[in-house]
Design an enzyme around this catalytic site. Structure first.
Site, mmCIF file in Angstrom:
data_model
loop_
_atom_site.group_PDB
_atom_site.id
_atom_site.type_symbol
_atom_site.label_atom_id
_atom_site.label_comp_id
_atom_site.label_asym_id
_atom_site.label_seq_id
_atom_site.Cartn_x
_atom_site.Cartn_y
_atom_site.Cartn_z
ATOM 1 C CD GLU A 9 1.755 -5.684 6.280
ATOM 2 O OE1 GLU A 9 1.644 -5.751 5.060
ATOM 3 O OE2 GLU A 9 2.173 -6.632 6.982
ATOM 4 C CG ASP A 23 -3.090 -4.858 5.062
ATOM 5 O OD1 ASP A 23 -1.979 -5.400 4.894
ATOM 6 O OD2 ASP A 23 -3.400 -3.776 4.523
ATOM 7 N N GLY A 60 0.350 -5.670 1.075
ATOM 8 C CA GLY A 60 -0.746 -5.697 0.101
ATOM 9 C C GLY A 60 -0.284 -6.081 -1.290
ATOM 10 N N GLY A 105 0.821 -1.215 0.000
ATOM 11 C CA GLY A 105 0.000 0.000 0.000
ATOM 12 C C GLY A 105 0.854 1.264 0.000
#
Length: 384
Positions: free
Chosen positions: A142, A150, A119, A72
């Site tokens: 993360e 995630d 991601g 991300g």
């Protein structure tokens, strides 16, 4: 070489149709193909169109430049820190898309060289065929910056052997291409020099027959032997330490192992763990543990809630402090709040896991006929 793919400037996602094969290239090479709002929207549009197109038989995803995707766009999250829910739309779209990728109806191949993190790795691991090279680097880092694993990784990591998922999620440890195949996070290892040739061959196949695609990739792939010092050879220690009930107990058990002969590899890993956000670690451990008993859609709905609550700084603003320290000021000296594991009790952690009102949850249609429904445009968020 594969990393020198020539793509039109300015287009963040480039899609091509070659016979019955469809190719999508993540095209932000200078930003390591990080996933922005526009990238998510274009990926979803292309994948939906191709799944419904009878002439599209096979889908290939790759990255331009020296990375597949670094995940991300952290700057996007940081820049939106003072505006309520500024990233809600892109978050909703990404989790919604993750479900469609995991359940895609046509064969998919990811050609992954360079970085594939967070991601970004959610565009690699769920593919029917994920091809990695000696230059591939995977991690889910993360937790260290106050976030959580995630984009379906509480589902993916919780299904790895033993406690490897907790280890990867909490430490952000990196795996190379061979280790990814050995761990079941990728399907084939192909030397980088053969990647362009493999891609050319896949384009010429013009078929969606999985057996044909599999055997075509196999022609270019080599069997993997992981090094003796690979973390995958340390499963007994990982299972022993990372099965403990809490992050504090995991760290203390890992510390005890570090003192034993031959365990010097633990020292830098432990150092990283102790520097990580207490909130990120606690949320991540619980999410992966819950993931073991959850379906894919339950994991995605939970991860959507966690992401929104973390970005809203419901119990801590660590994610913004982590991004600041890592990518904005680059001082690598985050000031966590709360500063220690002891100062964050389970009741506070519960707050980020609390369900939303039904119409504010991520909408994942259970009916296969409506699988492309539930888009952000149809959500209560869009009409608020």
């Amino acid at each position: 070489m594969a990393q020198e793919t020539v793509t039109p400037d300015g287009e963040v996602v480039v899609s091509e149709e070659v016979g019955n094969v469809r190719v999508v290239t993540l095209n932000r090479p200078k930003q390591l193909n990080v996933i922005s709002s526009k990238v998510v929207k274009l990926l979803a549009e292309n994948l939906e169109k191709w799944e419904k197109d009878e002439n599209a038989k096979l889908v290939i995803i790759k990255g331009a430049g020296r990375a597949f995707s670094a995940g991300g766009d952290l700057k996007m999250f940081y820049d939106g820190r003072n505006s309520k829910d500024s990233c809600l739309e892109v978050v909703y779209r990404m989790y919604w898309l993750c479900n469609r990728i995991h359940t895609y109806k046509k064969p998919t191949v990811s050609l992954v060289h360079g970085i594939s993190m967070g991601g970004g790795a959610s565009l690699m691991v769920p593919m029917k065929f994920s091809v990695v090279t000696e230059k591939t680097v995977f991690s889910t880092p993360e937790a260290s910056i106050g976030f959580h694993t995630d984009c379906s990784f509480s589902y993916i990591l919780s299904r790895l052997p033993g406690r490897l998922g907790e280890y990867l999620g909490l430490t952000g440890a990196r795996l190379n291409g061979k280790e990814l195949v050995a761990a079941g996070l990728a399907t084939h290892f192909v030397p980088l020099e053969k990647l362009p040739e493999l891609e050319k061959h896949l384009l010429s196949l013009n078929t969606g027959d999985e057996a044909v695609v599999s055997s075509a990739i196999k022609e270019f792939s080599t069997d993997v032997q992981i090094d003796e010092e690979s973390v995958l050879k340390k499963q007994a220690i990982i299972d022993e330490c990372f099965s403990k009930d809490s992050v504090a107990e995991i760290i203390s058990s890992f510390e005890a192992e570090a003192g034993k002969e031959g365990n010097s590899w633990i020292v830098p890993v432990l150092k990283g763990l102790k520097r990580s956000s207490p909130a990120g670690l606690k949320i991540t451990l619980r999410s992966i543990r819950e993931g073991r008993k959850q379906t894919l859609s339950e994991c995605l709905k939970k991860e959507f809630r966690l992401t929104i609550n973390i970005l809203r700084a419901r119990i801590s603003g660590d994610v913004y402090e982590g991004i600041r320290a890592l990518t904005i000021d680059k001082d690598n000296s985050p000031k966590w709040d709360p500063p220690t594991l002891e100062k964050l009790d389970d009741e506070r952690v519960n707050l980020v896991f609390e369900p939303f009102e039904e119409d504010l949850e991520l909408n994942i249609p259970e009916n296969e006929q409506c699988r492309w429904d539930g888009k952000y445009e149809d959500s209560a968020y869009c009409h608020q």
